[in-house]
Design a protein around this motif. Sequence first.
Motif, mmCIF file in Angstrom:
data_model
loop_
_atom_site.group_PDB
_atom_site.id
_atom_site.type_symbol
_atom_site.label_atom_id
_atom_site.label_comp_id
_atom_site.label_asym_id
_atom_site.label_seq_id
_atom_site.Cartn_x
_atom_site.Cartn_y
_atom_site.Cartn_z
ATOM 1 N N MET A 57 57.925 42.577 54.317
ATOM 2 C CA MET A 57 56.667 42.491 55.060
ATOM 3 C C MET A 57 55.545 43.189 54.281
ATOM 4 S SD MET A 57 58.061 43.025 58.962
ATOM 5 C CE MET A 57 56.551 43.720 59.511
ATOM 6 N N ALA A 58 55.856 44.308 53.663
ATOM 7 C CA ALA A 58 54.848 45.032 52.887
ATOM 8 C C ALA A 58 54.423 44.217 51.672
ATOM 9 C CB ALA A 58 55.396 46.393 52.452
ATOM 10 N N LEU A 59 55.387 43.590 50.994
ATOM 11 C CA LEU A 59 55.053 42.777 49.827
ATOM 12 C C LEU A 59 54.261 41.541 50.216
ATOM 13 C CD1 LEU A 59 58.336 42.961 47.736
ATOM 14 C CD2 LEU A 59 56.130 44.011 47.225
ATOM 15 N N ALA A 60 54.555 40.957 51.351
ATOM 16 C CA ALA A 60 53.817 39.774 51.801
ATOM 17 C C ALA A 60 52.357 40.118 52.034
ATOM 18 C CB ALA A 60 54.445 39.214 53.078
ATOM 19 N N GLY A 61 52.078 41.311 52.467
ATOM 20 C CA GLY A 61 50.703 41.719 52.705
ATOM 21 C C GLY A 61 49.967 42.116 51.434
ATOM 22 N N CYS A 62 50.697 42.256 50.322
ATOM 23 C CA CYS A 62 50.083 42.714 49.079
ATOM 24 C C CYS A 62 49.418 41.608 48.294
ATOM 25 C CB CYS A 62 51.136 43.383 48.202
ATOM 26 S SG CYS A 62 51.669 44.968 48.858
ATOM 27 N N GLY A 63 49.641 40.380 48.622
ATOM 28 C CA GLY A 63 48.981 39.333 47.859
ATOM 29 C C GLY A 63 49.844 38.118 47.695
ATOM 30 N N GLY A 64 49.674 37.496 46.557
ATOM 31 C CA GLY A 64 50.312 36.222 46.315
ATOM 32 C C GLY A 64 49.316 35.130 46.650
ATOM 33 N N PRO A 65 49.675 33.909 46.329
ATOM 34 C CA PRO A 65 48.745 32.805 46.570
ATOM 35 C C PRO A 65 48.466 32.606 48.060
ATOM 36 C CG PRO A 65 50.697 32.066 45.355
ATOM 37 C CD PRO A 65 50.905 33.489 45.711
ATOM 38 N N SER A 66 47.229 32.252 48.361
ATOM 39 C CA SER A 66 46.893 31.907 49.742
ATOM 40 C C SER A 66 46.909 30.382 49.846
ATOM 41 C CB SER A 66 45.530 32.461 50.141
ATOM 42 O OG SER A 66 44.510 31.828 49.416
ATOM 43 N N THR A 84 45.908 25.646 47.384
ATOM 44 C CA THR A 84 46.606 26.873 47.024
ATOM 45 C C THR A 84 45.737 27.629 46.031
ATOM 46 O OG1 THR A 84 48.729 25.756 47.292
ATOM 47 C CG2 THR A 84 48.746 27.832 46.090
ATOM 48 N N ALA A 85 45.400 28.866 46.378
ATOM 49 C CA ALA A 85 44.525 29.688 45.530
ATOM 50 C C ALA A 85 45.205 31.017 45.243
ATOM 51 C CB ALA A 85 43.191 29.918 46.225
ATOM 52 N N ASP A 86 45.466 31.265 43.972
ATOM 53 C CA ASP A 86 46.038 32.539 43.547
ATOM 54 C C ASP A 86 44.911 33.325 42.882
ATOM 55 O OD1 ASP A 86 47.661 34.623 42.884
ATOM 56 O OD2 ASP A 86 48.951 33.494 41.519
ATOM 57 N N ILE A 87 44.361 34.272 43.620
ATOM 58 C CA ILE A 87 43.155 34.992 43.203
ATOM 59 C C ILE A 87 43.514 36.244 42.415
ATOM 60 C CG2 ILE A 87 41.091 36.183 44.043
ATOM 61 C CD1 ILE A 87 41.358 34.295 46.547
ATOM 62 N N ASN A 88 42.878 36.392 41.269
ATOM 63 C CA ASN A 88 42.995 37.600 40.467
ATOM 64 C C ASN A 88 41.636 38.306 40.552
ATOM 65 O OD1 ASN A 88 43.032 39.579 38.496
ATOM 66 N ND2 ASN A 88 44.184 38.329 37.039
ATOM 67 N N SER A 89 41.514 39.237 41.470
ATOM 68 C CA SER A 89 40.235 39.921 41.711
ATOM 69 C C SER A 89 39.777 40.726 40.506
ATOM 70 C CB SER A 89 40.344 40.841 42.924
ATOM 71 O OG SER A 89 40.632 40.082 44.064
ATOM 72 N N ASP A 90 40.722 41.319 39.763
ATOM 73 C CA ASP A 90 40.358 42.124 38.597
ATOM 74 C C ASP A 90 39.663 41.277 37.527
ATOM 75 O OD1 ASP A 90 41.469 44.341 39.810
ATOM 76 O OD2 ASP A 90 43.411 44.092 38.814
ATOM 77 N N ALA A 91 40.172 40.064 37.303
ATOM 78 C CA ALA A 91 39.595 39.181 36.289
ATOM 79 C C ALA A 91 38.547 38.240 36.883
ATOM 80 C CB ALA A 91 40.697 38.363 35.630
ATOM 81 N N ILE A 176 36.326 15.830 51.116
ATOM 82 C CA ILE A 176 36.759 17.174 51.516
ATOM 83 C C ILE A 176 35.619 18.143 51.239
ATOM 84 C CG2 ILE A 176 38.312 19.120 50.997
ATOM 85 C CD1 ILE A 176 39.780 16.871 52.392
ATOM 86 N N GLY A 177 35.306 18.965 52.229
ATOM 87 C CA GLY A 177 34.369 20.059 52.030
ATOM 88 C C GLY A 177 32.917 19.713 52.261
ATOM 89 N N PRO A 178 32.087 20.657 51.870
ATOM 90 C CA PRO A 178 32.436 21.884 51.164
ATOM 91 C C PRO A 178 33.191 22.870 52.062
ATOM 92 C CG PRO A 178 30.065 21.784 51.562
ATOM 93 C CD PRO A 178 30.654 20.520 52.074
ATOM 94 N N THR A 179 34.122 23.594 51.423
ATOM 95 C CA THR A 179 34.923 24.589 52.115
ATOM 96 C C THR A 179 35.046 25.836 51.241
ATOM 97 O OG1 THR A 179 37.008 24.969 53.283
ATOM 98 C CG2 THR A 179 37.142 23.715 51.240
ATOM 99 N N SER A 180 35.143 26.985 51.874
ATOM 100 C CA SER A 180 35.243 28.255 51.144
ATOM 101 C C SER A 180 36.670 28.516 50.682
ATOM 102 C CB SER A 180 34.798 29.414 52.026
ATOM 103 O OG SER A 180 33.447 29.287 52.347
ATOM 104 N N VAL A 181 36.789 29.022 49.471
ATOM 105 C CA VAL A 181 38.080 29.431 48.909
ATOM 106 C C VAL A 181 37.913 30.871 48.439
ATOM 107 C CG1 VAL A 181 39.770 29.013 47.084
ATOM 108 C CG2 VAL A 181 38.620 27.075 48.164
ATOM 109 N N GLY A 182 38.881 31.704 48.764
ATOM 110 C CA GLY A 182 38.847 33.087 48.304
ATOM 111 C C GLY A 182 38.232 34.056 49.241
#
Length: 182
Positions: A57-66, A84-91, A176-182
């Motif tokens: 449960m803790a790992l599921a809340g840590c991220g991964g693709p939305s 499916t969006a796998d966000i890398n906030s640092d980059a 489709i859209g426009p729709t927000s991602v991220g």
Amino acid sequence: MKRSGGCGAGQPGVDVEVGHGYAVEQKGERGGDMKHVDAGRPSGRRTGLLLCLLASMALAGCGGPSERVVQGTQLSPGTDAHITADINSDAATTRLAVDVVHLAPPERIQAGSKHFVVWQRPSPEIPWRRVGVLDYDAENRGGKLVETTVPYASFELLITVEQEMSPQLPSSAAVIGPTSVG
């Protein structure tokens, strides 16, 4: 406290005593057979299972693709886009994959159209930028944009029908859209 039944429900002469953190089963008529069960502490197996559950449960809340599903526009009302969006906030980038189902052929949506083009923009003030073209399967009525990278962690997504694969701007025929991602 003494209860009849319990683990031995339906067996004659079986009483279960429940105390503070333990249970004792007595088999009355057969003599001194007694069984002591320590119910006050979870067994090692249950503790391990509980710890695994909490960790997952803790790992599921840590991220991964939305993942999310977006419904089609009025031009394509039965269409659904699985994004499916796998966000890398640092980059400040997003690995993006789009799978669209129940998608009519492009020429049925707008005469002369041949392609479904995916667009993105970080904000309404910035012009749309082409991300790619859906790989359309007319037999299955679906299209896919296999994983690609978008240079933003948050953006709007749009899918339009187009006559060319590389138009400069999106047409007004959005499916489709426009729709927000991220």
